[in-house]
Design an enzyme around this catalytic site. Sequence first.
Site, PDB file in Angstrom:
ATOM      1  CD  GLU A 123     -48.070 -23.950  85.075  1.00 18.86           C
ATOM      2  OE1 GLU A 123     -47.542 -22.831  85.189  1.00 18.86           O
ATOM      3  OE2 GLU A 123     -49.301 -24.102  85.055  1.00 18.86           O
ATOM      4  CE1 TYR A 124     -50.987 -26.007  80.860  1.00 15.27           C
ATOM      5  CE2 TYR A 124     -51.883 -27.759  79.499  1.00 15.27           C
ATOM      6  CZ  TYR A 124     -52.028 -26.533  80.128  1.00 15.27           C
ATOM      7  OH  TYR A 124     -53.219 -25.861  80.026  1.00 15.27           O
TER       8      TYR A 124
ATOM      9  CG  LEU B  61     -59.913  -4.373  91.938  1.00 13.82           C
ATOM     10  CD1 LEU B  61     -60.639  -3.412  92.871  1.00 13.82           C
ATOM     11  CD2 LEU B  61     -58.404  -4.191  92.077  1.00 13.82           C
TER      12      LEU B  61
ATOM     13  CG  HIS C 209     -43.782 -20.193  82.997  1.00  9.83           C
ATOM     14  ND1 HIS C 209     -45.057 -20.542  83.432  1.00  9.83           N
ATOM     15  CD2 HIS C 209     -43.007 -20.205  84.103  1.00  9.83           C
ATOM     16  CE1 HIS C 209     -45.037 -20.742  84.738  1.00  9.83           C
ATOM     17  NE2 HIS C 209     -43.815 -20.543  85.176  1.00  9.83           N
ATOM     18  CG  ASN C 210     -48.575 -20.979  81.608  1.00 13.53           C
ATOM     19  OD1 ASN C 210     -47.729 -20.412  82.277  1.00 13.53           O
ATOM     20  ND2 ASN C 210     -49.855 -20.759  81.771  1.00 13.53           N
TER      21      ASN C 210
ATOM     22  CB  VAL D  80     -59.821  -7.801  82.674  1.00 11.09           C
ATOM     23  CG1 VAL D  80     -60.035  -6.539  83.498  1.00 11.09           C
ATOM     24  CG2 VAL D  80     -59.256  -7.443  81.305  1.00 11.09           C
TER      25      VAL D  80
ATOM     26  CE  LYS E 260     -47.427 -17.324  83.405  1.00  9.75           C
ATOM     27  NZ  LYS E 260     -48.732 -17.749  83.240  1.00  9.75           N
TER      28      LYS E 260
ATOM     29  NE  ARG F 168     -52.562 -30.303  82.220  1.00 12.35           N
ATOM     30  CZ  ARG F 168     -52.432 -29.144  82.840  1.00 12.35           C
ATOM     31  NH1 ARG F 168     -53.420 -28.260  82.797  1.00 12.35           N
ATOM     32  NH2 ARG F 168     -51.342 -28.848  83.506  1.00 12.35           N
TER      33      ARG F 168
ATOM     34  NE  ARG G 242     -42.639 -35.083  50.980  1.00 15.36           N
ATOM     35  CZ  ARG G 242     -41.906 -34.160  50.375  1.00 15.36           C
ATOM     36  NH1 ARG G 242     -40.624 -34.385  50.177  1.00 15.36           N
ATOM     37  NH2 ARG G 242     -42.445 -33.039  49.991  1.00 15.36           N
TER      38      ARG G 242
ATOM     39  CE  LYS H  58     -57.991 -21.036  84.956  1.00 13.82           C
ATOM     40  NZ  LYS H  58     -56.716 -21.348  85.623  1.00 13.82           N
TER      41      LYS H  58
ATOM     42  CB  SER I  19     -45.450 -17.193  86.348  1.00  9.96           C
ATOM     43  OG  SER I  19     -45.590 -18.481  86.902  1.00  9.96           O
ATOM     44  N   GLY I  20     -46.991 -17.248  89.074  1.00 10.43           N
ATOM     45  CA  GLY I  20     -46.806 -17.473  90.512  1.00 10.43           C
ATOM     46  C   GLY I  20     -48.114 -17.639  91.259  1.00 10.43           C
TER      47      GLY I  20
HETATM   48  C1  6PG Z   1     -48.689 -19.382  86.583  1.00  6.92           C
HETATM   49  C2  6PG Z   1     -49.686 -20.379  86.076  1.00  6.92           C
HETATM   50  C3  6PG Z   1     -50.997 -19.716  85.886  1.00  6.92           C
HETATM   51  C4  6PG Z   1     -52.156 -20.673  85.877  1.00  6.92           C
HETATM   52  C5  6PG Z   1     -52.237 -21.499  84.647  1.00  6.92           C
HETATM   53  C6  6PG Z   1     -52.942 -22.800  84.857  1.00  6.92           C
HETATM   54  O1  6PG Z   1     -47.659 -19.286  85.954  1.00  6.92           O
HETATM   55  O2  6PG Z   1     -48.953 -18.739  87.597  1.00  6.92           O
HETATM   56  O3  6PG Z   1     -49.245 -20.919  84.885  1.00  6.92           O
HETATM   57  O4  6PG Z   1     -50.887 -18.895  84.766  1.00  6.92           O
HETATM   58  O5  6PG Z   1     -52.128 -21.468  86.986  1.00  6.92           O
HETATM   59  O6  6PG Z   1     -52.958 -20.735  83.748  1.00  6.92           O
HETATM   60  O7  6PG Z   1     -53.108 -23.321  83.620  1.00  6.92           O
HETATM   61  P1  6PG Z   1     -54.118 -24.479  83.278  1.00  6.92           P
HETATM   62  O8  6PG Z   1     -55.442 -24.114  83.902  1.00  6.92           O
HETATM   63  O9  6PG Z   1     -54.149 -24.480  81.800  1.00  6.92           O
HETATM   64  O10 6PG Z   1     -53.537 -25.707  83.888  1.00  6.92           O
END
Ligand code: 6PG
Length: 477
Positions: free
Chosen positions: A188-189, A10, A184-185, A73, A181, A284, A452, A257, A127-128
């Site tokens: 996102e980066y 939770l 997706h991340n 978790v 997912k 990063r 080579r 992360k 995600s979100g």
């Molecule tokens: C999402 C995000 C979520 C989180 C990331 C951040 O889709 O809601 O991606 O999963 O914010 O884990 O990732 P970093 O800490 O690696 O930037």
Amino acid sequence: MKNNIGVIGLSVMGKNLAFNFADNGYKVSIFNRTIAVVDTVKREYAGENIYPTYSLKEFVGSLEKPRRVFIMVKSGQPVDSMIQQLLDYVEEGDIIIDGGNSYFKDTTRRTKELSERGINFIGAGISGGEEGARFGPAIMPGGKKEAYDYVSEMFERISAKAYGEPCCRYISENGAGHYVKMVHNGIEYADMQLISEAYWILKNLGGMDNKEMQEVFKAWNKSELESYLIEITSNILGEKDGDDYLLDKILDKASQKGTGKWTNLEAINLGVDISVITSALNARFMSNLKDERKIGEKLFGESLGIYNGQFKSIDTSTIDRELLVRLVKNSLYISKIVAYAQGFKLLLSAQKEYGWKLNFSEIAKIFRGGCIIRAKFLNDISDAFLKDGDIDNLIFTDIFSEEIRERMDDFRDLMSRVVALGIPANAMNSALGYIYSYSNGNSSANLIQAQRDYFGAHTFERIDKEGVYHNEWNNEN
Ligand code: 6PG
């Protein structure tokens, strides 16, 4: 009367998902390792439908069969440990759902282990962030389709809606949901890094202040760039801290992360070029070398006209701002197309490697709402895959190849300026390099093959005749 679903874990994401299920009329059992949290969470929810339980036995016993147990978790060992504890109470046919950012190979392993005991496992990418979990996330569920059928109605109901459609669809077998997912991340980066580079160029080459840039981002959010990340960037640019802007006070070290790293490791394993996503990850890493960057500035900055982090060589008063904003906008848009294309290209390889059946048009639709990379142009991505499902690369589709061609002159113009001035924009440069690599049927790899073969007799093919060849290279040439 038993409850419809149970949520374990939770912390903010788990709690918000439990509340989201409850808002949607489902009766939700809640449980947490630190028991005191259970009552706090119960008190926090104003309505009914949230039922605290104080032991795993009571939690599992409170659920209707087949039981739906949602674990929220920390990824990794805590998921395995929770599953292990649950196995004392769940029965054949029950469904365990892992909604965390789990590594897809762990999900594949767990699916197999649990299926051997008759338990269904669903690895659901969610995600979100906090807000999404509470009011509508994007959900990417993987596992057995029959297992998903038990939760589909609930998941689709709590998910975000985009253009009237739920941002939740069955992805494919075992770890496929968590894989999508992960990608997706990765995207996102890339998206975040590209936007940061656009900001940095407008600031340093355009001499624009935060208020002016906020207006630019606001306008972009009404264009083909419309997206959640552009929207929050315009809000961030306007945020004050006393008389100053908060953004200007934030230390330029970016954390992570791990999901961006997984995406890159996976791309290397499958031999897929996701250079924009890789550049974003590298940026990063580099951001954290603040002290080393200061040493570097002393050594190299002067030759670039950089003093105390400022580009003194740039005379921003002579810049045609309107033109610059257009160049940056078009460069950002092409780079964004490339970043998403690279993510989807990785998914294409993954489906072959892992035997999944991915529907790219539907995945693009899931991404349209609730998640961090939601963007208007995902409609075009979805349409492009629908029209041409077998396409090798999104940049080859009619719509995106045309959009890239239209903007290419601006992109090249901007990149030549930032390279000459010493403004780092490595993710954008990677996007440009990716298009350049794809723009020529010939490449320099003939020399690699020759090298080579020279040092290792690794052989080569020829363009003028079939077969595999080795040359006795002449050391005297
Ligand atoms: C999402 C995000 C979520 C989180 C990331 C951040 O889709 O809601 O991606 O999963 O914010 O884990 O990732 P970093 O800490 O690696 O930037």
